[in-house]
Write a protein that holds these residues in place. Structure first.
Motif, PDB file in Angstrom:
ATOM      1  N   MET A   1      34.704  55.763 -54.701  1.00 44.16           N
ATOM      2  CA  MET A   1      33.568  55.771 -55.465  1.00 44.16           C
ATOM      3  C   MET A   1      32.428  55.316 -54.809  1.00 44.16           C
ATOM      4  O   MET A   1      31.795  54.386 -54.219  1.00 44.16           O
ATOM      5  CB  MET A   1      33.802  54.257 -56.059  1.00 44.16           C
ATOM      6  N   ASP A   2      31.457  56.165 -54.911  1.00 41.50           N
ATOM      7  CA  ASP A   2      30.265  55.880 -54.564  1.00 41.50           C
ATOM      8  C   ASP A   2      29.154  55.486 -55.625  1.00 41.50           C
ATOM      9  O   ASP A   2      28.006  55.520 -54.866  1.00 41.50           O
ATOM     10  CB  ASP A   2      29.821  57.799 -54.147  1.00 41.50           C
ATOM     11  N   TRP A   3      29.433  54.725 -56.301  1.00 42.84           N
ATOM     12  CA  TRP A   3      28.376  53.984 -57.057  1.00 42.84           C
ATOM     13  C   TRP A   3      28.429  52.614 -56.962  1.00 42.84           C
ATOM     14  O   TRP A   3      29.510  52.362 -56.932  1.00 42.84           O
ATOM     15  CB  TRP A   3      28.233  54.634 -58.623  1.00 42.84           C
ATOM     16  N   LEU A   4      27.821  51.775 -57.070  1.00 48.88           N
ATOM     17  CA  LEU A   4      28.083  50.490 -57.469  1.00 48.88           C
ATOM     18  C   LEU A   4      27.860  50.253 -59.017  1.00 48.88           C
ATOM     19  O   LEU A   4      27.578  48.826 -58.804  1.00 48.88           O
ATOM     20  CB  LEU A   4      26.412  49.628 -56.266  1.00 48.88           C
ATOM     21  N   ILE A   5      26.771  49.956 -58.773  1.00 47.48           N
ATOM     22  CA  ILE A   5      26.452  49.528 -60.624  1.00 47.48           C
ATOM     23  C   ILE A   5      26.845  50.878 -61.610  1.00 47.48           C
ATOM     24  O   ILE A   5      26.489  52.037 -60.907  1.00 47.48           O
ATOM     25  CB  ILE A   5      25.257  49.491 -61.071  1.00 47.48           C
ATOM     26  N   ARG A   6      27.441  50.816 -62.849  1.00 43.62           N
ATOM     27  CA  ARG A   6      27.948  51.441 -64.103  1.00 43.62           C
ATOM     28  C   ARG A   6      28.067  50.659 -64.880  1.00 43.62           C
ATOM     29  O   ARG A   6      28.460  50.170 -64.998  1.00 43.62           O
ATOM     30  CB  ARG A   6      28.828  52.359 -64.084  1.00 43.62           C
ATOM     31  N   THR A   7      26.673  51.139 -66.109  1.00 41.41           N
ATOM     32  CA  THR A   7      26.973  51.049 -67.365  1.00 41.41           C
ATOM     33  C   THR A   7      27.146  51.677 -68.617  1.00 41.41           C
ATOM     34  O   THR A   7      26.784  52.892 -68.179  1.00 41.41           O
ATOM     35  CB  THR A   7      25.308  50.428 -67.966  1.00 41.41           C
ATOM     36  N   VAL A   8      28.318  51.096 -69.732  1.00 47.96           N
ATOM     37  CA  VAL A   8      28.988  52.736 -70.443  1.00 47.96           C
ATOM     38  C   VAL A   8      28.137  52.038 -71.793  1.00 47.96           C
ATOM     39  O   VAL A   8      29.025  50.977 -72.472  1.00 47.96           O
ATOM     40  CB  VAL A   8      29.851  52.452 -70.402  1.00 47.96           C
ATOM     41  N   GLY A   9      27.290  52.518 -72.997  1.00 48.81           N
ATOM     42  CA  GLY A   9      27.314  52.132 -73.497  1.00 48.81           C
ATOM     43  C   GLY A   9      26.107  51.142 -74.028  1.00 48.81           C
ATOM     44  O   GLY A   9      26.569  50.499 -75.173  1.00 48.81           O
ATOM     45  N   LEU A  10      25.503  50.576 -72.728  1.00 54.47           N
ATOM     46  CA  LEU A  10      25.164  49.580 -72.353  1.00 54.47           C
ATOM     47  C   LEU A  10      24.113  48.989 -73.340  1.00 54.47           C
ATOM     48  O   LEU A  10      22.933  49.495 -73.737  1.00 54.47           O
ATOM     49  CB  LEU A  10      24.265  49.136 -71.319  1.00 54.47           C
ATOM     50  N   THR A  11      24.076  48.131 -74.825  1.00 57.34           N
ATOM     51  CA  THR A  11      23.515  47.806 -75.764  1.00 57.34           C
ATOM     52  C   THR A  11      22.353  46.213 -76.121  1.00 57.34           C
ATOM     53  O   THR A  11      23.752  45.687 -75.526  1.00 57.34           O
ATOM     54  CB  THR A  11      23.897  48.032 -77.030  1.00 57.34           C
ATOM     55  N   LYS A  12      21.189  46.343 -75.898  1.00 50.26           N
ATOM     56  CA  LYS A  12      20.421  44.679 -76.243  1.00 50.26           C
ATOM     57  C   LYS A  12      19.714  44.505 -77.545  1.00 50.26           C
ATOM     58  O   LYS A  12      18.821  45.167 -77.305  1.00 50.26           O
ATOM     59  CB  LYS A  12      20.234  44.345 -75.274  1.00 50.26           C
ATOM     60  N   TYR A  13      20.319  44.082 -78.238  1.00 53.37           N
ATOM     61  CA  TYR A  13      19.662  44.077 -79.760  1.00 53.37           C
ATOM     62  C   TYR A  13      19.232  42.360 -79.772  1.00 53.37           C
ATOM     63  O   TYR A  13      20.148  41.619 -79.815  1.00 53.37           O
ATOM     64  CB  TYR A  13      20.324  44.241 -81.383  1.00 53.37           C
ATOM     65  N   PHE A  14      17.823  42.483 -80.497  1.00 50.91           N
ATOM     66  CA  PHE A  14      16.953  41.308 -80.807  1.00 50.91           C
ATOM     67  C   PHE A  14      16.968  40.657 -82.636  1.00 50.91           C
ATOM     68  O   PHE A  14      16.475  42.364 -82.740  1.00 50.91           O
ATOM     69  CB  PHE A  14      16.067  40.937 -79.923  1.00 50.91           C
ATOM     70  N   PRO A  15      17.080  40.046 -83.049  1.00 51.20           N
ATOM     71  CA  PRO A  15      17.017  39.457 -84.574  1.00 51.20           C
ATOM     72  C   PRO A  15      15.745  39.268 -84.480  1.00 51.20           C
ATOM     73  O   PRO A  15      14.781  38.730 -83.840  1.00 51.20           O
ATOM     74  CB  PRO A  15      17.710  38.102 -84.766  1.00 51.20           C
ATOM     75  N   LEU A  16      15.241  40.281 -85.531  1.00 46.40           N
ATOM     76  CA  LEU A  16      13.422  39.756 -86.157  1.00 46.40           C
ATOM     77  C   LEU A  16      13.740  38.855 -87.509  1.00 46.40           C
ATOM     78  O   LEU A  16      14.099  39.158 -88.514  1.00 46.40           O
ATOM     79  CB  LEU A  16      13.047  41.354 -86.394  1.00 46.40           C
ATOM     80  N   LYS A  17      13.455  38.138 -87.532  1.00 49.73           N
ATOM     81  CA  LYS A  17      13.447  36.937 -89.092  1.00 49.73           C
ATOM     82  C   LYS A  17      11.938  36.494 -89.245  1.00 49.73           C
ATOM     83  O   LYS A  17      11.130  37.345 -88.414  1.00 49.73           O
ATOM     84  CB  LYS A  17      13.895  35.379 -87.152  1.00 49.73           C
TER      85      LYS A  17
END
Length: 333
Positions: free
Chosen positions: A1-17
């Motif tokens: 494994m030649d990688w240290l960090i991997r993200t898969v489909g990483l999602t961050k939503y913030f609510p708009l109130k």
């Protein structure tokens, strides 16, 4: 494994109130399905205009902000499945250097206490005399022993940022997020800090995510580059490849905006229409299509995938990549 960090489909939503009771009326898609890999002992530069989600992505990888969906792997361990005890141990191996040292350093603590605080929280990462370790780090940062007892307001901006770097490196981390660490500094001080960071990255064998909006800084310090727009990665490649042959229209727009003083400009400034999508935008298709000078039929309906356009070079544009071209063809059948 030649990688240290991997993200898969990483999602961050913030609510708009909205309204009197501040009920959710929509979602701000700050990070929207990001797949990213950071090679071990390399520096990945994340570049894009303000508000594109760079800082949120870095904080979400570290779980300083909890993701809405997706996966984050650190050395093969899924951080989102780690319990409180395991996550606490892993945090010592993942650190962050913030953009504004004036805001990230406690004004009521002396420099020695600020750096030592990380050693107190993670004593298992460094078992020797703590004061000796702090003085050793100050020397590495180009600071003097007398800085140990000073308060942050008694230091210059560059010195404060060196303290922030020392605090992050105190526990010998493997992965560091650098969130625009030089943007608040004078140009001459920026060069000193960048050279210091590059030297420390080699000496400590660090894997880094370097967040910036300045392509000249990215070119100076990074090995790989990912370009972010409206919460998604639109192009990724090695630094030399990307700077020699940017493929995505948004990347070329960024390159055309680099100021060139004292000589004839190589790149003609590209003009674009409209503004970046707002927080509540529900655009279909490519996020960049309302502003893109190269858009084609289907850009407003088909969301392009990150597809290979060369060796270790990926672009999310309907003009590039066999998979994206197949999407356009299938739509017309």
């Amino acid at each position: 494994m030649d990688w240290l960090i991997r993200t898969v489909g990483l999602t961050k939503y913030f609510p708009l109130k909205k309204g009197l009771f501040r009920r959710p009326a929509g979602w701000f898609r700050a990070v929207d399905g990001v797949d990213l890999t950071i090679a071990r002992n390399k520096v990945l530069g994340l570049v894009g205009e303000s508000g594109c989600g760079k800082t949120t992505l870095g904080r979400t990888i570290l779980r300083l902000q909890e993701p809405t969906a997706g996966q984050v792997f650190f050395n093969g361990v899924d951080l989102l499945k780690a319990g409180p005890g395991e996550l606490r141990r892993l945090r010592a191996r993942m650190q962050i250097i913030f953009q504004d040292p004036s805001a990230s350093l406690n004004p009521r603590m002396r420099v020695g206490t600020i750096i030592r605080r990380n050693l107190d929280i993670h004593p298992e990462r460094y078992g020797r005399n703590k004061k000796a370790r702090v003085l050793e780090l100050l020397e590495m940062m180009g600071l003097l022993p007398e800085h140990y007892g000073r308060f942050p307001h008694e230091l210059s901006g560059g010195q404060r940022q060196r303290v922030g770097i020392a605090r992050a490196l105190a526990v010998d981390p493997e992965f560091v997020v650098l969130d625009e660490p030089t943007s608040s500094l004078d140009v001459s001080v920026q060069a000193q800090i960048l050279n210091l960071l590059r030297r420390l990255q080699v000496d400590f064998h660090l894997t880094c995510l370097f967040i910036s909006h300045d392509l000249r800084v990215i070119n100076h310090i990074c090995d790989q580059v990912a370009v972010m727009y409206a919460g998604r990665i639109v192009e990724a490649a090695g630094r030399e490849t990307l700077f020699a042959s940017p493929r995505h229209p948004y990347t070329r727009l960024l390159f055309s905006s680099i100021p060139e003083i004292g000589r004839k400009a190589k790149n003609k400034l590209i003009s674009v229409r409209d503004e970046p999508p707002g927080p509540a935008s529900t655009l279909s298709g490519c996020r960049f299509h309302p502003r893109c000078p190269e858009r084609i039929d289907g850009c407003d309906r088909i969301e392009p995938r990150l597809a290979p356009v060369g060796p270790a070079h990926f672009s999310a544009c309907l003009r590039h990549g066999r998979s994206n071209l197949e999407d356009v063809s299938s739509e017309h059948q």
